[in-house]
Design a protein around this motif. Structure first.
Motif, mmCIF file in Angstrom:
data_model
loop_
_atom_site.group_PDB
_atom_site.id
_atom_site.type_symbol
_atom_site.label_atom_id
_atom_site.label_comp_id
_atom_site.label_asym_id
_atom_site.label_seq_id
_atom_site.Cartn_x
_atom_site.Cartn_y
_atom_site.Cartn_z
ATOM 1 N N UNK A 153 -43.700 19.827 33.894
ATOM 2 C CA UNK A 153 -43.308 18.436 33.043
ATOM 3 C C UNK A 153 -41.864 18.981 32.438
ATOM 4 N N UNK A 154 -41.459 20.063 32.673
ATOM 5 C CA UNK A 154 -39.982 20.431 32.006
ATOM 6 C C UNK A 154 -39.232 21.340 32.896
ATOM 7 N N UNK A 155 -38.087 21.481 32.744
ATOM 8 C CA UNK A 155 -37.017 22.288 33.497
ATOM 9 C C UNK A 155 -37.638 23.903 33.502
ATOM 10 N N UNK A 156 -38.017 24.323 32.240
ATOM 11 C CA UNK A 156 -38.472 25.724 32.176
ATOM 12 C C UNK A 156 -39.594 26.029 32.794
ATOM 13 N N UNK A 157 -40.549 25.163 32.754
ATOM 14 C CA UNK A 157 -41.792 25.327 33.703
ATOM 15 C C UNK A 157 -41.489 25.313 35.210
ATOM 16 N N UNK A 158 -40.640 24.551 35.769
ATOM 17 C CA UNK A 158 -40.041 24.313 36.992
ATOM 18 C C UNK A 158 -39.749 25.950 37.514
ATOM 19 N N UNK A 162 -34.823 28.405 44.439
ATOM 20 C CA UNK A 162 -35.109 27.309 43.544
ATOM 21 C C UNK A 162 -35.325 27.841 42.358
ATOM 22 N N UNK A 163 -36.088 28.777 41.909
ATOM 23 C CA UNK A 163 -36.481 29.452 40.754
ATOM 24 C C UNK A 163 -35.320 29.974 39.997
ATOM 25 N N UNK A 164 -34.606 30.586 40.627
ATOM 26 C CA UNK A 164 -33.162 31.000 39.948
ATOM 27 C C UNK A 164 -32.399 29.996 39.409
ATOM 28 N N UNK A 165 -32.342 29.066 40.421
ATOM 29 C CA UNK A 165 -31.152 27.860 39.965
ATOM 30 C C UNK A 165 -31.861 27.064 38.854
ATOM 31 N N UNK A 175 -30.266 27.113 34.783
ATOM 32 C CA UNK A 175 -29.938 25.927 34.223
ATOM 33 C C UNK A 175 -30.509 25.800 32.725
ATOM 34 N N UNK A 176 -31.591 26.540 32.414
ATOM 35 C CA UNK A 176 -32.036 26.297 31.180
ATOM 36 C C UNK A 176 -32.139 27.602 30.460
ATOM 37 N N UNK A 177 -31.038 28.582 30.782
ATOM 38 C CA UNK A 177 -30.383 29.700 30.223
ATOM 39 C C UNK A 177 -31.742 30.514 30.132
ATOM 40 N N UNK A 178 -32.641 30.751 31.226
ATOM 41 C CA UNK A 178 -33.626 31.672 31.053
ATOM 42 C C UNK A 178 -33.342 32.742 31.785
ATOM 43 N N UNK A 179 -32.747 33.794 30.912
ATOM 44 C CA UNK A 179 -32.064 34.879 31.871
ATOM 45 C C UNK A 179 -33.028 35.644 32.367
#
Length: 799
Positions: free
Chosen positions: A579-584, A610-613, A617-621
């Motif tokens: 339900x959020x971009x981080x979890x995606x 898809x996971x890397x994109x 996007x959410x700056x999860x390096x």
């Protein structure tokens, strides 16, 4: 009005001879406020009505207006006493000032009838104060002896031996007195020999007088003073202990007359200049007309009023003498030169290695350091003399790496005016900067370490008032003192601190931070990700994920994935929709791992992309680098070769971030092994090991060592591979990291040719649920058979 207790009992300036009320007043001065009932039972235990006797004696003290305060069943002395001032001077290491007050034994000659308890207090106090006076005399005697000032040294040694009210000299004092008097013909030497003989002590030949320390770091100031023209005045300002007296004392060797301030009678300070009493300011000004006279006067504030007025006139009339005046404040009269003294710099102390670090350049602390006295003791005494607010503020500032004055004020419950005035005093004393930074850092830390419980309490108060961003170090330092109501704020501070450690690339440190924090759901969630990103697969990780509900879904799936339980992971995420971009980002990465382990590399490639994109996007390096690493591997496995562009993208992100570098280069090492490029595989694993050490993660280090060993193993360097495997195995066994222990043991079995053990390890792994690792081992075994090789090591792909 002052209570005088040395050599008798009296009140300065008042005729008051009642002994019992004076004894009561002395007790209150030294022991502080007391309950009325305690005083009554101590002073009049046998009276028919002790409380009435106390009341009568308090009435007798009423002629001493304001001497005592009666309030809420307690009695407090408001009158100052010479005994308390004596103690203050002793604690502040000012023996000369202390001895000006000690005129005889405490309450000597008291004839009042005392009960045993009160008499015991009187005798104990008398002996304690006398011992302090003896110590002060000994200190001054040794000081003068070190400066070859033998008459003064001998005088103080004699006073030390015959201190009124003191018991016979302690055995440890006799050698000190002998060191001062032993080479002279002083009459006391015979007495010292006799006392030593009775005690069975041996008095060794006195050692030569130790060299004294010359004035340090004031060359510029000395040069200015020694080149002052006749008729000019220099004003030397600075707080107590900054070195004003030492500076002008050094002028005595260059033709200056040095006079200390003297209060009391008019012109008392200037009186030593004349053979006859000075009758007026005009007489003093006539003395100052001598152009050959170089006069240094110490301590403007303690001079008598007439001397100050005379010097003010001299400053206006330029009578002829060259004058230097020391003071605590800026110039109070017209002067040609103002020389403010500050703490010494590192350059000033370059001839004394370690001195600046130990003392911050503060002259009082420096003197202690050079004489072998711990500077923190001198600092403590100095702060005690300044007062309780100054001491509390200094220690609170010392407990902070970067002082927060607002939080400090709230923690100490100080008004803005009190904080400003107290900090200003500490700054003028050379102990802090105006913004609150401590100058004498080393003795300040030593002083904090010497009182651990008080320091922990300081940290607790600071933690409660510091903003969340800076509070955690104080919460941690006060861990044993947390109250229940501290839990929420403490957890929030720990969470913020650990999150910053994660972002800087130190998940292992973040995990350690959160381990000791209050275990709120937010803390548990972040702690779980910290454990995963530091590659720890402990049982704690799974236990954390079970109580976090939906928010912990992908965390739990990642924990199970690390353990190799792909079926359980698939079961969890089958009906899970983020339900959020981080979890995606996490969701697609998990799908990618499942597809890869199921042999569907094309789907795995799409999911990792898809996971890397999403992660980017959410700056999860971390998520981005993990997905990128596996995307590199999958594309290589699909026959696309090693994608140099993706490697360049990853290198840009991981630069300067230890845990990301360890993850990226460990995975890259595995890809190079698959490509049979063992040289690059070895180099990447070495880079990963260095990054793992920087990230302070033992499991990352073990993983890197495993991959170094694999590269050496495949290249045929079996001796090196075995050594590295064993070193990694030692780490993993201490952490019980079975997912690394088994591959390491398998690889060591292959090197030694013990293939029976290899099958045993495979069975153990299967029983523990690590089916993915078992599958990898069997695939490697198949490679061995096809290549007719006995050596097919198992590498470790992180994440």
């Amino acid at each position: 009005m002052k209570l005088l207790t040395f050599g008798g009992a009296a009140v300065e300036g008042v005729t008051f001879r009642r002994e019992k009320p004076l004894l009561l007043l002395a007790y209150l001065c030294l022991e502080g406020p007391q309950p009325r009932r305690r005083l009554a039972s101590l002073f009049w235990p046998d009276a028919a009505n002790p409380m009435n006797s106390l009341a009568q004696n308090l009435i007798r003290l009423r002629p001493l207006s304001g001497a005592v305060l009666e309030q809420a069943g307690r009695v407090e002395a408001l009158i100052p006493s010479d005994a308390q001032a004596f103690r203050d001077h002793c604690r502040a290491a000012r023996p000369a000032d202390a001895l000006t007050l000690y005129h005889g034994a405490f309450l000597d000659g008291l004839n009042a009838d005392l009960n045993p308890d009160l008499e015991e207090w009187l005798l104990d106090t008398r002996e304690t104060l006398a011992r302090e006076a003896r110590a002060a005399h000994l200190s001054l005697a040794e000081h003068h002896h070190a400066h070859s000032e033998h008459p003064q040294a001998h005088a103080h040694a004699t006073h030390a031996y015959h201190t009124p009210g003191a018991p016979p000299c302690d055995p440890e004092d006799l050698p000190r007195l002998w060191q001062i008097l032993g080479l002279s013909d002083h009459p006391l030497t015979l007495t010292l020999r006799r006392d030593a003989s009775e005690l069975g002590l041996t008095l060794h030949a006195p050692a030569p007088t130790p060299p004294t320390h010359t004035l340090i770091g004031r060359a510029t100031e000395l040069d200015i003073l020694n080149h002052l023209p006749a008729g000019q005045i220099a004003w030397i300002s600075g707080p107590p202990g900054i070195g004003k007296t030492a500076l002008i004392d050094s002028l005595a060797h260059t033709g200056w007359r040095v006079l200390p301030a003297r209060g009391g009678l008019p012109l008392a300070t200037l009186e030593p200049l004349s053979a006859h009493p000075l009758g007026s300011a005009a007489d003093a000004l006539n003395l100052l007309r001598d152009t050959r006279l170089k006069l240094a006067l110490d301590d403007w504030e303690d001079m008598d009023e007439t001397t100050r007025a005379t010097l003010t006139l001299a400053a206006r009339q330029h009578p002829g003498a060259t004058i230097a005046i020391t003071a605590r404040q800026p110039p109070a009269l017209p002067t040609h030169h103002h020389i403010p003294l500050h703490s010494l710099t590192e350059h000033d102390l370059q001839g004394h290695p370690g001195a600046h670090a130990a003392t911050g350049g503060h002259p009082t602390l420096l003197a202690s350091y050079l004489n072998g006295t711990p500077p923190d003791r001198t600092l403590d005494a100095h702060l005690t003399l300044l007062g309780p607010d100054h001491r509390r503020l200094f220690l609170a500032l010392a407990a902070q790496d970067t002082p927060n004055l607002g939080a400090t004020r709230a923690a100490l419950n100080l008004s803005a005016a009190t904080l400003t005035a107290t900090l200003d005093t500490l700054t003028r004393e050379g102990l802090t900067t105006p913004c609150g930074t401590i100058r004498a850092g080393t003795p300040a830390r030593q002083l904090l370490d010497a009182h651990p419980l008080d320091t922990a309490l300081i940290h607790l108060h600071l933690a409660r008032h510091h903003p969340r961003e800076t509070a955690w170090p104080h919460w941690l330092a006060a861990r044993d003192l947390w109250e229940d109501y501290d839990q929420t704020a403490c957890a929030a501070a720990a969470h913020w601190h650990a999150d910053q450690e994660m972002k800087r690339g130190y998940p292992a440190k973040a995990a350690k931070t959160l381990e000791v924090a209050p275990q709120t759901d937010e803390v548990k969630l972040l702690r779980g990700w910290a454990l995963i990103r530091s590659q720890m697969s402990s049982d704690d990780l799974l236990n954390l994920t079970r109580d976090l509900g939906r928010e912990g879904t992908t965390l739990q799936a990642n924990a199970l994935l690390i353990r190799g339980e792909s079926d359980s992971v698939e079961e969890i995420i089958e009906n899970y929709l983020p339900d959020n971009q981080f979890e995606f980002g996490n969701y697609y990465r998990l799908r990618g791992h499942l597809s890869r382990r199921g042999g569907d590399l094309k789907s795995a490639s799409e999911f990792f992309l898809k996971s890397s994109v999403c992660s980017l996007c959410v700056q999860d390096e971390y998520g981005y680098i993990e997905s990128l690493s596996h995307l590199l591997w999958v594309r290589f496995a699909l026959g696309g070769g090693i994608d140099e562009k993706l490697i360049g993208d990853g290198w840009t992100i991981v630069d300067g971030k230890p845990s990301l570098s360890a993850l990226f280069f460990n995975n890259l090492s595995c890809i190079y092994v698959e490509d049979s490029d063992y040289r690059n595989a070895y180099k990447c694993a070495e880079i990963a090991l260095e990054a793992s050490q920087a990230a302070d993660s033992e499991i990352m280090c073990a993983t890197s060592m495993l991959n170094i060993g694999v590269a050496a193993h495949w290249a045929g360097n079996l001796f090196e591979a075995e050594a590295v495997y064993r070193k990694a195995l030692q780490i993993c066994r201490s952490k019980w990291e079975i997912r690394l222990i088994i591959p390491l043991c398998c690889n060591l079995s292959e090197i030694s040719g013990r293939m029976g053990e290899l099958q045993l390890y495979i069975d153990i792994l299967a029983e523990c649920g690590h089916h993915d690792i078992v599958k990898t081992i069997r695939e490697n075994a198949e490679v061995c058979r096809n290549a007719q090789s006995n050596h097919a090591p198992i590498e470790s792909i992180s994440g």
